[in-house]
Scaffold this active site. Structure first.
Site, PDB file in Angstrom:
ATOM      1  N   CYS A 160      15.860 -36.938   2.504  1.00  0.00           N
ATOM      2  CA  CYS A 160      15.473 -38.316   2.186  1.00  0.00           C
ATOM      3  C   CYS A 160      14.174 -38.620   2.889  1.00  0.00           C
ATOM      4  O   CYS A 160      14.137 -39.275   3.938  1.00  0.00           O
ATOM      5  CB  CYS A 160      16.554 -39.270   2.683  1.00  0.00           C
ATOM      6  SG  CYS A 160      17.943 -39.258   1.607  1.00  0.00           S
ATOM      7  N   ARG A 168       6.386 -26.796   7.831  1.00  0.00           N
ATOM      8  CA  ARG A 168       4.949 -26.584   8.054  1.00  0.00           C
ATOM      9  C   ARG A 168       4.057 -27.346   7.070  1.00  0.00           C
ATOM     10  O   ARG A 168       2.966 -27.743   7.408  1.00  0.00           O
ATOM     11  CB  ARG A 168       4.621 -25.091   8.077  1.00  0.00           C
ATOM     12  CG  ARG A 168       5.294 -24.367   9.258  1.00  0.00           C
ATOM     13  CD  ARG A 168       4.776 -22.952   9.466  1.00  0.00           C
ATOM     14  NE  ARG A 168       3.418 -22.937   9.956  1.00  0.00           N
ATOM     15  CZ  ARG A 168       2.360 -22.635   9.244  1.00  0.00           C
ATOM     16  NH1 ARG A 168       2.503 -22.296   7.959  1.00  0.00           N
ATOM     17  NH2 ARG A 168       1.159 -22.659   9.757  1.00  0.00           N
ATOM     18  N   TYR A 203       7.193 -19.203  12.387  1.00  0.00           N
ATOM     19  CA  TYR A 203       7.243 -20.666  12.527  1.00  0.00           C
ATOM     20  C   TYR A 203       7.975 -21.348  11.378  1.00  0.00           C
ATOM     21  O   TYR A 203       7.627 -22.460  10.979  1.00  0.00           O
ATOM     22  CB  TYR A 203       5.821 -21.232  12.694  1.00  0.00           C
ATOM     23  CG  TYR A 203       5.068 -20.596  13.854  1.00  0.00           C
ATOM     24  CD1 TYR A 203       5.495 -20.804  15.157  1.00  0.00           C
ATOM     25  CD2 TYR A 203       3.975 -19.760  13.651  1.00  0.00           C
ATOM     26  CE1 TYR A 203       4.831 -20.199  16.227  1.00  0.00           C
ATOM     27  CE2 TYR A 203       3.310 -19.158  14.720  1.00  0.00           C
ATOM     28  CZ  TYR A 203       3.742 -19.391  15.991  1.00  0.00           C
ATOM     29  OH  TYR A 203       3.096 -18.793  17.043  1.00  0.00           O
TER      30      TYR A 203
HETATM   31  N1  LLP Z   1       0.472 -17.047  23.092  1.00  0.00           N
HETATM   32  C1  LLP Z   1       0.513 -18.349  23.377  1.00  0.00           C
HETATM   33  C2  LLP Z   1       0.372 -18.785  24.746  1.00  0.00           C
HETATM   34  C3  LLP Z   1       0.716 -19.285  22.354  1.00  0.00           C
HETATM   35  O1  LLP Z   1       0.739 -20.575  22.658  1.00  0.00           O
HETATM   36  C4  LLP Z   1       0.887 -18.843  21.025  1.00  0.00           C
HETATM   37  C5  LLP Z   1       1.126 -19.788  19.950  1.00  0.00           C
HETATM   38  C6  LLP Z   1       0.845 -17.456  20.777  1.00  0.00           C
HETATM   39  C7  LLP Z   1       0.622 -16.587  21.831  1.00  0.00           C
HETATM   40  C8  LLP Z   1       1.035 -16.880  19.397  1.00  0.00           C
HETATM   41  O2  LLP Z   1       0.066 -17.301  18.514  1.00  0.00           O
HETATM   42  P1  LLP Z   1       0.048 -16.717  17.012  1.00  0.00           P
HETATM   43  O3  LLP Z   1      -0.329 -15.259  17.109  1.00  0.00           O
HETATM   44  O4  LLP Z   1       1.407 -16.887  16.466  1.00  0.00           O
HETATM   45  O5  LLP Z   1      -0.965 -17.535  16.338  1.00  0.00           O
HETATM   46  N2  LLP Z   1       3.773 -24.014  14.979  1.00  0.00           N
HETATM   47  C9  LLP Z   1       2.407 -23.661  14.620  1.00  0.00           C
HETATM   48  C10 LLP Z   1       1.866 -22.558  15.503  1.00  0.00           C
HETATM   49  C11 LLP Z   1       1.874 -22.896  16.971  1.00  0.00           C
HETATM   50  C12 LLP Z   1       1.363 -21.776  17.823  1.00  0.00           C
HETATM   51  C13 LLP Z   1       1.600 -22.065  19.245  1.00  0.00           C
HETATM   52  N3  LLP Z   1       1.220 -21.028  20.145  1.00  0.00           N
HETATM   53  C14 LLP Z   1       2.390 -23.243  13.152  1.00  0.00           C
HETATM   54  O6  LLP Z   1       3.431 -23.278  12.510  1.00  0.00           O
HETATM   55  O7  LLP Z   1       1.342 -22.925  12.616  1.00  0.00           O
END
Ligand code: LLP
Length: 433
Positions: A363, A332, A392
């Site tokens: 690397c 991240r 994540y």
């Molecule tokens: N619902 C949908 C349709 C989503 O696309 C997502 C997250 C969530 C719920 C959940 O969202 P949260 O409550 O976790 O914010 N990899 C990125 C985050 C990508 C989130 C994608 N969608 C990171 O590490 O910050």
């Protein structure tokens, strides 16, 4: 607002997680190690569930766990035990949920490009809802449902035209997103009109997700209003009554001091006031409300433990402290420059001696966990902990440089239990021919 370090268990300067000594966990399981405080996950799930029931009435709302934040058999079992529904976004997440015995009718299948094979899998297994992203998918789903002799219950993924960021948001540009149907150009309405005519499709609801790690409430309220207006439009023009409104996830968490999330109850209560008001204004009855948190359910419950390899002091430039993991277990910082709080597990609260950049072992110059964090003088062999890594991190882990993925240990009632084993070198070559 409490400082993040005050939320930590601290036994004479030694970090505890869920009441368990972090250094002892590192000794028992080795490092790098992900630790998940399941009791904290359960209390968050309870707070969410109680808040949605209070806001919309018992039986008129459901919290779905967005499993992309951290997906494994045990996280699916956790969601099941705590009465949550599940958001899955791929055949792999769906497979994991099914293997965990997750109630299939409470699974919502998302994704902007579900393959025909995935749609078939969803239909054959009786997935509760498919959140349809585009017209091609709608047609493919209709075919998969017909083949399985089932009716697909669908929600439409809508772009509400609200692009939310942590401290500001703009209402333009959201049409430029790979996810879902836009409202502005009529494509959402056309999709609803098409779906209404399809034999094996039943329109159940609409869904939006405006972003992630959001601290403001207003974009959520505005998105809810836009969605309700669309529901009224298809009711009035197509005679289709939409029963479910899924408002997505995105609630921010505290990674560092200065991140001050609104308590879930306040969030949900405030949004519900707008939802009720707009329903009344538009003559809609209150829909079944879904919310889809991922990060906030699991993020704060996770800690990653590393062993420090060496410390490199480049006079006048920077100090590097190298750990036995890095972007392979937490990409991240490399991807988003995300903030994290870093502590030495056996010297929490000790006065910092300087600023240190935590470097991984790949690397890759960008393989950093955090830059210039204040730490007491770190020593080789010590355990370094990175906080709030429950979301994540494991789910985005990778094998770059053929680094085996780290194991996950869950803690409940002060008892540790292995959830996911450490990958072995044999695991790394198991698909090589
Ligand atoms: N619902 C949908 C349709 C989503 O696309 C997502 C997250 C969530 C719920 C959940 O969202 P949260 O409550 O976790 O914010 N990899 C990125 C985050 C990508 C989130 C994608 N969608 C990171 O590490 O910050």
């Amino acid at each position: 607002m409490k400082k993040i370090s005050e939320n930590l268990g601290n036994n004479n300067g030694r970090l505890t997680i869920g009441g368990v000594d972090a250094v002892a966990l590192a000794e028992k399981y080795g490092t790098p190690l992900y630790v998940m405080d399941e009791d904290l996950m359960a209390s968050t799930a309870k707070a969410y569930t109680e808040a949605i029931e209070k806001a919309y009435g018992k039986g008129n709302g459901m919290i779905l766990y967005a499993s992309k934040a951290f997906c494994c058999l045990e996280s699916c079992r956790f969601a099941k035990r705590n009465g949550l529904g599940l958001d899955v976004v791929s055949g792999g997440e769906l497979y994991t949920a099914l293997k965990a015995g997750f109630p299939v009718e409470k699974i919502y299948f998302h994704g902007n490009n579900k393959t025909k094979a995935e749609l078939k899998m969803a239909m054959e297994n009786g997935v509760g809802r498919v959140v349809v992203d585009n017209v091609t998918e709608l047609e493919n789903l209709g075919a998969a449902a017909a083949e399985a002799r089932k009716t697909a219950k669908i929600l439409f993924r809508i772009k509400p035209g609200i692009d939310a960021h942590t401290h500001n948001y703009v209402r333009t540009g959201a049409i430029d997103s790979k996810f879902g149907f836009a409202l502005e150009n009529g494509e959402a309405f056309e999709a609803a009109a098409r779906a209404k005519e399809m034999k094996n499709i039943e329109i159940i609801g609409v869904h939006c997700h405006i972003g992630s790690q959001i601290f403001d409430i207003e974009p959520f309220e505005d998105a809810a209003e836009v969605m309700l207006r669309f529901m009224a439009e298809i009711k009035n023009k197509l005679g289709v009554t939409v029963k479910e409104l899924n408002l997505g996830g995105g609630y921010g968490i505290k990674y560092v001091d200065g991140n001050d999330p609104v308590p879930y109850g306040d969030y949900i209560a405030k949004i519900s006031v707008r939802v009720r008001k707009v329903c009344e204004k538009l003559g809609l009855s209150l829909p079944f409300i879904l919310m889809e948190p991922g990060r906030s359910l699991v993020g704060p419950a996770g800690v990653t433990l590393y062993t420090i390899g060496g410390v490199k002091e480049i006079k006048g430039i920077r100090n590097y402290v190298s750990v036995d993991g890095g972007m392979t277990d937490n990409p991240r910082y490399a991807l988003y420059k995300s903030d994290y709080t870093v502590v030495l597990a056996d010297r929490v609260g000790e006065k910092p001696a300087g600023k240190y950049t935590v470097a991984g072992r790949c690397c890759e110059s960008g393989d950093l966990i955090q830059e210039d964090v204040p730490l007491p003088e770190p020593k080789a062999g010590e355990i370094l902990a990175v906080l709030a890594t429950g979301a994540y991190n494991y789910s985005m882990a990778m094998n770059y440089n053929r680094v085996p993925r780290a194991p996950v240990v869950g803690l409940s009632g002060g008892v540790d239990r292995l959830w996911i084993k450490r990958e072995s070198y044999d695991d790394l070559i198991k698909n090589d021919i």
